[in-house]
Design a protein around this motif. Structure first.
Motif, PDB file in Angstrom:
ATOM      1  N   ALA A 139     -12.664  85.476  96.575  1.00  0.00           N
ATOM      2  CA  ALA A 139     -13.493  86.455  96.724  1.00  0.00           C
ATOM      3  C   ALA A 139     -12.938  88.094  96.261  1.00  0.00           C
ATOM      4  O   ALA A 139     -13.487  89.007  95.686  1.00  0.00           O
ATOM      5  CB  ALA A 139     -13.684  86.640  98.495  1.00  0.00           C
ATOM      6  N   MET A 140     -11.570  88.014  96.182  1.00  0.00           N
ATOM      7  CA  MET A 140     -10.947  89.248  95.546  1.00  0.00           C
ATOM      8  C   MET A 140     -10.779  88.976  93.931  1.00  0.00           C
ATOM      9  O   MET A 140     -10.602  90.123  93.201  1.00  0.00           O
ATOM     10  CB  MET A 140      -9.441  89.107  96.083  1.00  0.00           C
ATOM     11  CG  MET A 140      -9.494  89.281  97.636  1.00  0.00           C
ATOM     12  SD  MET A 140      -7.406  89.614  98.160  1.00  0.00           S
ATOM     13  CE  MET A 140      -7.383  91.449  97.459  1.00  0.00           C
ATOM     14  N   ALA A 141     -10.794  87.816  93.396  1.00  0.00           N
ATOM     15  CA  ALA A 141     -10.666  87.550  92.052  1.00  0.00           C
ATOM     16  C   ALA A 141     -11.779  88.431  91.090  1.00  0.00           C
ATOM     17  O   ALA A 141     -13.148  88.043  91.453  1.00  0.00           O
ATOM     18  CB  ALA A 141     -10.869  86.016  91.467  1.00  0.00           C
ATOM     19  N   GLY A 142     -11.351  89.242  90.194  1.00  0.00           N
ATOM     20  CA  GLY A 142     -12.311  89.852  89.446  1.00  0.00           C
ATOM     21  C   GLY A 142     -13.059  91.221  90.077  1.00  0.00           C
ATOM     22  O   GLY A 142     -13.982  91.702  89.796  1.00  0.00           O
ATOM     23  N   ALA A 143     -12.938  91.321  91.374  1.00  0.00           N
ATOM     24  CA  ALA A 143     -13.633  92.435  92.168  1.00  0.00           C
ATOM     25  C   ALA A 143     -13.114  93.610  92.099  1.00  0.00           C
ATOM     26  O   ALA A 143     -13.552  94.648  92.824  1.00  0.00           O
ATOM     27  CB  ALA A 143     -13.557  91.885  93.696  1.00  0.00           C
ATOM     28  N   GLY A 144     -11.882  93.974  91.759  1.00  0.00           N
ATOM     29  CA  GLY A 144     -11.343  95.379  91.681  1.00  0.00           C
ATOM     30  C   GLY A 144     -10.697  95.487  93.069  1.00  0.00           C
ATOM     31  O   GLY A 144     -10.445  94.814  93.875  1.00  0.00           O
TER      32      GLY A 144
END
Length: 357
Positions: free
Chosen positions: A44-49
């Motif tokens: 969920a955090m990957a690539g989310a900034g």
């Protein structure tokens, strides 16, 4: 405990205490890493900034208070970066390649998923250490089998068809034309199915004594639409059926066998006239002092708690552990009639051997 005979160097005591405390902290934090992977927090955090704990909780459907505490662990371990002024958290892309992308060759979460089932048999391991008996592969919980597949998959995806098979003399050409392959100790069939995807003219047969793993492999073959030329059957390494195999492969499993010599003998019996045996084994020295460092230490630790007890449980003539050294493996192969032995290629974690009669 024996009483120290001389005065202790307190600086050395403190230095060692810090090292052991770091190990303990990492052991505690490993549980949070496993939880984060299983709950999809890293993905969920990957690539989310930059995200607040509330935003991450909303993305994952989890309780915000727990997510906030989990993020504190990640910041303390420098897995996640925090901006205190904005009260936000970021998973760097480079860290996501290790923690959040199962297709990346650097994905390492499988190691953490193996911890729960290994700690669960601690009492069994203590009993084994006292009695000399083993702890069989089938005595572990299902999380171990799933975690093991997750652990090995990234390396196989990145190396098997691109580097390992091309390093063998003439094997890729046979596979491209159409060959028969036995993948012995195939587990969930990760290696078997990767080869089948890469070489559509060949037929593959995966064998493992563990019925749960074979069931999972069959389901995955069905899911990938490969059941027409990939079969999985329950069979021990010393008794797998068939003949005329152009390639008999052992991926990270030969050292787990109680009788690797019998597996080598069966391989020789089932090989085609110009067939090849492939053995992929850990790149770890038989000398303990050469195992110092993260990779060697990981091999030594899994050997003492998983590989060796599993081999002992089979009541065979050998119990190698995962770092017996090339010389020991080569001798066992020669005694089984496989006398041509070549180190085809190696990486930081694996050595790939090409073996023939």
């Amino acid at each position: 405990m024996a009483t120290p005979t001389g005065e202790l160097d307190q600086d050395q005591v403190r230095e060692f205490l810090e090292r052991v405390a770091g190990d303990g902290a990492a052991a505690f934090a490993a549980l949070a890493t496993s939880i984060g992977a299983r709950l999809g927090l890293y993905e969920a955090m990957a690539g989310a900034g930059a995200l607040t704990s509330g935003q991450l909780a909303e993305r994952t459907g989890l309780a915000e208070r727990y997510v906030r505490e989990w993020l504190a662990v990640q910041v303390a371990g420098e897995y996640v970066r925090r901006d205190p002024a904005a009260d936000t958290y970021v998973l760097p892309d480079e860290h996501a390649a290790v923690l959040a992308d199962p297709s990346a060759p650097t994905y390492f979460v499988g190691a953490f998923r193996m911890l729960k089932p290994l700690y669960a048999v601690e009492d069994d391991l203590m009993r084994a250490y006292r009695t000399g008996e083993g702890v069989g592969w089938d005595e572990h919980g299902p999380e171990l089998y799933e975690g093991t597949a997750d652990f090995f998959r990234p390396g196989y995806v990145g190396m098997l068809t691109q580097e390992w098979l091309p390093a063998l003399d003439g094997v890729v050409a046979k596979l491209e034309r159409g060959a028969r392959v036995a993948d012995v100790g195939c587990g969930f069939g990760v290696s078997t199915l990767l080869m089948a995807q890469a070489f559509p003219n060949s037929r593959f047969h995966g064998f493992d004594y563990h019925a749960h793993s074979i069931g999972a492999a069959r389901r995955e073959a069905e899911k990938q639409g490969l059941r027409d030329r990939v079969m999985f059957d329950v069979a021990p390494a010393a008794e797998f059926p068939g003949s005329g195999y152009d390639l008999v492969a052992f991926f990270d499993c030969l050292h787990d066998l109680g009788d690797p010599g019998a597996a080598f003998r069966r391989s020789r019996e089932t090989l085609a006239e110009d067939g090849t045996v492939l053995a992929v084994e850990p790149n770890a020295s038989a000398e303990p002092s050469e195992l110092v460092g993260p990779i060697g230490r990981a091999f030594a630790a899994t050997s003492a708690t998983l590989c060796l007890p599993g081999a002992v449980a089979q009541h065979g003539p050998q119990a190698l552990g995962n770092h017996p050294g090339e010389a020991a493996l080569r001798e066992i192969a020669a005694e089984a009639g496989l006398r041509s032995w070549r180190l085809a290629t190696e990486s930081m974690t694996n050595r790939v051997y090409e073996i023939r009669p």
